[in-house]
Design an enzyme around this catalytic site. Structure first.
Site, PDB file in Angstrom:
ATOM      1  N   SER A 334       0.833  -1.188   0.000  1.00  0.00           N
ATOM      2  CA  SER A 334       0.000   0.000   0.000  1.00  0.00           C
ATOM      3  C   SER A 334       0.881   1.256   0.000  1.00  0.00           C
ATOM      4  CB  SER A 334      -0.956  -0.036   1.200  1.00  0.00           C
ATOM      5  OG  SER A 334      -1.928   0.967   1.082  1.00  0.00           O
ATOM      6  N   ASP A 480      -5.525  -4.259  -2.482  1.00  0.00           N
ATOM      7  CA  ASP A 480      -4.571  -3.991  -1.398  1.00  0.00           C
ATOM      8  C   ASP A 480      -4.127  -5.280  -0.714  1.00  0.00           C
ATOM      9  OD1 ASP A 480      -3.056  -2.927   0.564  1.00  0.00           O
ATOM     10  OD2 ASP A 480      -4.618  -1.667   1.436  1.00  0.00           O
TER      11      ASP A 480
END
Length: 929
Positions: A334, A480
Site C-alpha cells: 500500500s 490492497d
C-alpha cells in the site's frame, strides 16, 4: 544545519517527466474489459494470453490489432434497443454489490442462488456478532485507559529529575551524533554501562560465545584456515547463542554487551581471513561462503501500509541510508509500496537528494477537491481515479520500469504484496523473480487498491518487444495486499532466505497495540535499572491480557464466518495477521495525523515526518549494524570469490567494498545475487562448459596430471562415487611417488565421497567440541562420525597406514548445498590435497582415509581421539605461544588461482608463528583404542 542546495543532477530528477501516455492508454483499455463475462479469444484478461494495445498506439501495426471487444452499455441512457442477431451493443442490468456500496458493478445476468448455511446460523449470526462487537468495545476502552495509566505512572515515577532532562534531549536530537552522545549519558547515569561489562547473562549462552570467540582467535592466529572454516560453519548462524536477540539490545539505550560486540567483530574478521587465505582453493571458498550464507540468511526492510501515515517510512529510509545500513531486500504494501518503489529505483546518491521536505511537492494523489471526488465515489464506488493515480505514481517508479529493470539498476530486490480480487485466492508477492516484467507502478496501484478508495486494478507488463500488456498472474484484478498479508515474511524467507526482518509499522489501527512491557530496542525500562515492568507488573499483565482477549474475539468472528463482506472484501483478517518482525519500528504519530489520513502532506509536515522517522530508527541502528557486519563479510567473500573464478584475481584488503563498475549506478549485476537459487545456475553453466571441452576433472591437462599423481585409488573400493557416470576408477592402493603416469587430457581421477553426514547428531557433537577444554577439538566439528567407524580385517592398508587419519578434503563435501553430480566438487576434492608423501587406507564401507606428511601438520588434520589423548600437550603449546606473544594475526596476501596451484604443487603451507611441530610429535591413538 540547513540542507545544501540541490545540485544540477538533483534538479533534473525533480523536473523529469516520466509519464508515458501510450502506456496509460493501454492501461485504460485493460481496465475497460469485463471480468464477469469472459470474452472469446486471446483478448480476454482471464485467458493466459494478453490482448493487444489499442489501435491508436504507434507501437503496433494495424495488421496486428485485434477486433475491438463488444461494447457494454448500462444505465438509463444507454440508447434504443435494437433487435436482431447483428446487434453489436448489448445491455446489462445493474445490481448493487452490497447494501453498503451501491456502485455500478457489472454482474452476470444469471446468478445461481447460494446454498443456505442453515437456519441456526442465520438466526444466531447477527445477535452473536453484535454481542462480540459490544465486548470488543468494552475491552478496547479498558485497553486505552490502561495504556494512559501506564504513561502517567512513567511520567510521575520513572522519568523524573536528571534522567527526564536527558530524555527530552534525546527526543529533540537533530542528528544521529547528538542522539548517540545523549544515549551514552543516559546509559552511564542509569547504570546500564555496568550491564555491558558483565559477561554473564541469562538471555544468551555467554559461556558458549566466550569459548567460540577464543577458539576463533586461536585458529586464526595459527593460520589454520580449514579449521577456521569448520568452526565458522557452526557459529555463523542467525541468532547464534542468542546474540541477535532483541532482549540483548533492550537493556541499554545504545549498544549491547561487550562480549557480544567482540564476538561479532571476531566472526567478521575470521570471514575476511578465509576470504584472503592462500592455502585453500577458490572452489573451496565458494562452497564455504555459499554454505554460511545459507545458514545466516539475509536481512529485509519491510514497509507497511497506513495511508498518509506511511510517509513516516521516508524518515526510516533516510536514517538507514545515512548510516549505510540499507538491506538489499525491500518490501512494501500500500503506502509502503510507494516508498519502497522510490527506494529501489534510485541509487544512494539520488536518494540523498530526494529525501528532503521538497518531496511533498511530488505527493499529489489526494489533491482533488471534495466536489470532484464525492461525485466520482457516487458513480464508481471509489474515491480516487485509477488512471490519474497511475500518472502521478510514474515519477516515483521512474516511468514504466519493471521489477527486473529496477533490480538491475540498483541491486535492491523490490517486493510488492497484492491480493487477487477473488476472496479465496492467495496473496502474491511481486518481485524480479515472480514477476520480472511487471510494471512497478501497476503493482503499486494494485497494492493500494483499498475497497472504497481505489477499485481493483489490472497488472501491466512489458513483452519482448517492449509493448505494454495486461499481466495475468493468478487473477485478472488485484487489490490492497495489507488486507491479508501486510508483512509477507513467509514469502521473503522462501524466495530470499530472509532470516532477519526490519519492519517499519505505520498502520493506524495496529500502531496503538504495540507495547513492550520489558522495553524495546534502544528503549529500556527506566526504573529498577531496566529490570522492571512498564507501569508495574499489574498494569503490564492487564495490558497483555486485554490485548490477547481482543485477538480471541476477532478469531471467533473469522472462524465462524460472522463478518459480512463489505465492499466485496473479507475484513476479518485485518487484525489477525502478523504485523511485526524481528525488529519492529513504530513511528510516533499524532492525533492530527488521523484528520489527514487521506490528505497530501505539505513541506512542514514532510519535514516533521522525516525527523520522526529518523528518530525512531536511530535506536535500532546498533543492532542492525552488528547484523550487517557479518552479512556483508559473507557477501564480500561470495562476491570476490565469484570475481576471482571469472577473472582469476581477488582483493586481499578485508575492508574492500563491493565492486561497482559504474559509479553512477549501484551495479546490481556486479553483486552476488540475493537469491540462492542463482548459484545452482552458476554451477550448471560451469558443468556444461567443462563437458563441451571433454574435461571432467581439472581445468587444464596440467592440473589433471598433477592431481592424478598425488594419489591413486583402488578399484576394489565399493564406496559411492560422486560422479554417477563414473563406474570405474584408479587403484586404491597407494604407491610410492615416482614417475607420474601418463594421463589423458580428458581423463580425470575419481574423487571419493565422504560418508553421509548426520546433521542431527553432528550438530550436537559440534557444540560438545566447542565446550571442550582443548582447542583442537573444535577444529573439526564435522568429523565426529569417525568415532562411529571401526577397523576391518579385510581393509587394504599400506605398511605405514596403521594409524588412522582423517583426510582434509574439500569443504564442499562437509555441507549439503551443492548437487552430488557437480563436477566442481570433484575438482575441490582433488584440489584440497597437499602434494607430498600420501598413504591411503580403506576404512569402513570402502571409504579411504589419507595420511598427509607435509612440512607442518595443521591441528585440524588430527583425529578427535588424538586430540583428546594429547589435550594437555596442546594446551601447554598454546600457553607457551601466548606467553611469548608470538601468535600473529596475519593479513592476506594477493590471492590468485595460479599461486594456490603452485603452493599446492610444491607442498608449501603457512606455518604458525611460535612453531606447532610439537603437536605432530604426539603419538596418535590406534584403532580400537
Amino acid at each position: 544545519m540547513p540542507p545544501s542546495p540541490p545540485s544540477s543532477a538533483a534538479a533534473d530528477q525533480w523536473n523529469i517527466d516520466y509519464v508515458n501516455e501510450d502506456h496509460l492508454k493501454a492501461f485504460a483499455q485493460a481496465l475497460s474489459y469485463n471480468d464477469v463475462q469472459p470474452l472469446d479469444g486471446d483478448s480476454s484478461p482471464l485467458s493466459p494470453r494478453s490482448f493487444s494495445l489499442p489501435p491508436e498506439s504507434p507501437q503496433l501495426s494495424t495488421a496486428s490489432v485485434k477486433a475491438p471487444p463488444p461494447t457494454w452499455k448500462y444505465g438509463p441512457d444507454n440508447g434504443t434497443l435494437r433487435s436482431g442477431r447483428d446487434t453489436e451493443e448489448r445491455v446489462e442490468k445493474l445490481t448493487a454489490t452490497s447494501d453498503f456500496a451501491p456502485i455500478h458493478q457489472r454482474v452476470s445476468r444469471k446468478r445461481q442462488r447460494a446454498t443456505s448455511q442453515g437456519l441456526t446460523y442465520n438466526v444466531i449470526r447477527w445477535p452473536l456478532l453484535f454481542f462480540i462487537f459490544f465486548i470488543i468495545y468494552l475491552e478496547f476502552s479498558a485497553y486505552v485507559i490502561t495504556r494512559q495509566i501506564v504513561n502517567i505512572f512513567e511520567w510521575l515515577v520513572a522519568w523524573r529529575g536528571y534522567k527526564a532532562k536527558l530524555r527530552k534531549e534525546l527526543r529533540k536530537a537533530k542528528t544521529y551524533d547528538e542522539w548517540v552522545n545523549t544515549a551514552k549519558k543516559l546509559d552511564k547515569h542509569l547504570g546500564f554501562d555496568d550491564w555491558k561489562d558483565v559477561e554473564e547473562d541469562s538471555y544468551f549462552d555467554w559461556a558458549l560465545v566466550r569459548r567460540v570467540r577464543r577458539t576463533l582467535t586461536r585458529l586464526r592466529a595459527a593460520n589454520d584456515t580449514r579449521g577456521l572454516m569448520d568452526a565458522l560453519a557452526v557459529c555463523v548462524r542467525a541468532n547464534f547463542a542468542g546474540t541477535e536477540s532483541v532482549k540483548m539490545y533492550s537493556e541499554t539505550f545504545i549498544g549491547t554487551k561487550k562480549a557480544v560486540e567482540a564476538h561479532i567483530k571476531e566472526v567478521a574478521a575470521c570471514l575476511d581471513y578465509v576470504r584472503t587465505a592462500t592455502d585453500v582453493s577458490l572452489e573451496e571458498k565458494r562452497a564455504f561462503f555459499r554454505a554460511v550464507n545459507k545458514h545466516y540468511g539475509s536481512s529485509a526492510l519491510c514497509l507497511s501500509g497506513g495511508a498518509s501515515f506511511g510517509y513516516y517510512h521516508f524518515g526510516v529510509i533516510k536514517a538507514f541510508l545515512e548510516a549505510d545500513l540499507l538491506p538489499r531486500v525491500i518490501t512494501g504494501t500500500s503506502a509502503g509500496g510507494l516508498c519502497a518503489a522510490l527506494l529501489c529505483t534510485r541509487t544512494d546518491s539520488e536518494l540523498k537528494e530526494l529525501l528532503v521536505p521538497e518531496l511533498a511537492d511530488k505527493i499529489t494523489a489526494c489533491s482533488d477537491p471534495f466536489t470532484v471526488w464525492f461525485k466520482r465515489f457516487r458513480q464508481t464506488g471509489a474515491r480516487f481515479d485509477t488512471i490519474d493515480w497511475a500518472r502521478r505514481s510514474m515519477w516515483f517508479t521512474r516511468g514504466s520500469l519493471t521489477f527486473k529493470e529496477a533490480y538491475t539498476k540498483t541491486g535492491r530486490a523490490l517486493n510488492i504484496s497484492v491480493v487477487p480480487s477473488d476472496r479465496h485466492s492467495p496473496t502474491i508477492l511481486l518481485n524480479h523473480l515472480t514477476a520480472p516484467n511487471c510494471l512497478i507502478w501497476s503493482a503499486i496501484l494494485a497494492s493500494a487498491a483499498v475497497p472504497g478508495i481505489l477499485n481493483p486494478v489490472v497488472l501491466m507488463a512489458k513483452d519482448r518487444s517492449g509493448n505494454i500488456k495486461p499481466h495475468n498472474l493468478g487473477g485478472s484484478r488485484f487489490k490492497d495486499g495489507s488486507l491479508r498479508e501486510d508483512i509477507p515474511l513467509g514469502s521473503l524467507h522462501t524466495q530470499f532466505n530472509c532470516n532477519f526482518s526490519i519492519v517499519s509499522q505505520t498502520n493506524p489501527h495496529i500502531h496503538l497495540f504495540f507495547f513492550a512491557p520489558r522495553g524495546s530496542v534502544g528503549r529500556p525500562v527506566a526504573h529498577r535499572k531496566g529490570k522492571g515492568w512498564r507501569g508495574g507488573f499489574i498494569l503490564s499483565a492487564l495490558e497483555s491480557y486485554i490485548k490477547l482477549d481482543l485477538s480471541k474475539h476477532f478469531k471467533v468472528i473469522r472462524d465462524l464466518d460472522l463478518m459480512p463482506q463489505i465492499l466485496q472484501s473479507d475484513w476479518s483478517g485485518v487484525f489477525l495477521q502478523r504485523f511485526s518482525g524481528d525488529l519492529t519500528l513504530t513511528p510516533r504519530s499524532t492525533i492530527g495525523d488521523w484528520f489527514h489520513i487521506l490528505s497530501d502532506p505539505d513541506r512542514p509536515q514532510m519535514k516533521r515526518m522525516l525527523r520522526v522517522g529518523e528518530r525512531v530508527a536511530w535506536p535500532a541502528l546498533g543492532m542492525v549494524r552488528n547484523r550487517m557486519t557479518v552479512e556483508r563479510a559473507i557477501l564480500r567473500g561470495r562476491s570476490e570469490v565469484r570475481t576471482a573464478l571469472s577473472h582469476d584475481r581477488t582483493s586481499n584488503d578485508p575492508a574492500t567494498s563491493l565492486p561497482e563498475t559504474n559509479p553512477e549506478l549501484t551495479g546490481a549485476l556486479d553483486h552476488v545475487p540475493i537469491e540462492s537459487d542463482v548459484d545452482a545456475g552458476f554451477v550448471s553453466r560451469s558443468r556444461r562448459a567443462r563437458n563441451k571441452t571433454g574435461s571432467k576433472g581439472g581445468d587444464t591437462p596440467e592440473e589433471q596430471l598433477n592431481l592424478a599423481g598425488v594419489f591413486q585409488l583402488d578399484e576394489s573400493s565399493k564406496g559411492v562415487r560422486r560422479r554417477k557416470q563414473k563406474k570405474s576408477g584408479m587403484p586404491l592402493v597407494a604407491e610410492p611417488l615416482g614417475e607420474l603416469p601418463e594421463v589423458s587430457p580428458t581423463h580425470s581421477p575419481i574423487a571419493t565421497e565422504s560418508p553421509q553426514r548426520n546433521y542431527t547428531s553432528n550438530f550436537g557433537d559440534s557444540f560438545r567440541h566447542v565446550r571442550a577444554p582443548s582447542l583442537p577439538a573444535l577444529s573439526s566439528p564435522f568429523r565426529s562420525i569417525r568415532s562411529n567407524t571401526s577397523s576391518s580385517s579385510n581393509n587394504v592398508q599400506s605398511p605405514s597406514s596403521s594409524q588412522r587419519f582423517r583426510s582434509q578434503l574439500s569443504i564442499t563435501r562437509w555441507f549439503g548445498g551443492v548437487s552430488e553430480s557437480s563436477s566442481d566438487e570433484e575438482d575441490e576434492d582433488l584440489g584440497g590435497l597437499q602434494s607430498g608423501e600420501a598413504t591411503a587406507s580403506s576404512g569402513e564401507e570402502g571409504i579411504p582415509t589419507f595420511q598427509l606428511d607435509s612440512a607442518v601438520e595443521s591441528h585440524s588434520d588430527r583425529s578427535e581421539d588424538e586430540m583428546l589423548h594429547s589435550g594437555a600437550n596442546v594446551k601447554e603449546e598454546y600457553q607457551s605461544e601466548e606467553s611469548e606473544g608470538k601468535i600473529p594475526i596475519p593479513g592476506g596476501e594477493r590471492v590468485t588461482q595460479e599461486k594456490i596451484d603452485s603452493s599446492m604443487a610444491s607442498g608449501e603451507r603457512l606455518r604458525p608463528a611460535g612453531g606447532s611441530k610439537g603437536s605432530a610429535k604426539t603419538p596418535p591413538v590406534q584403532d580400537g583404542a
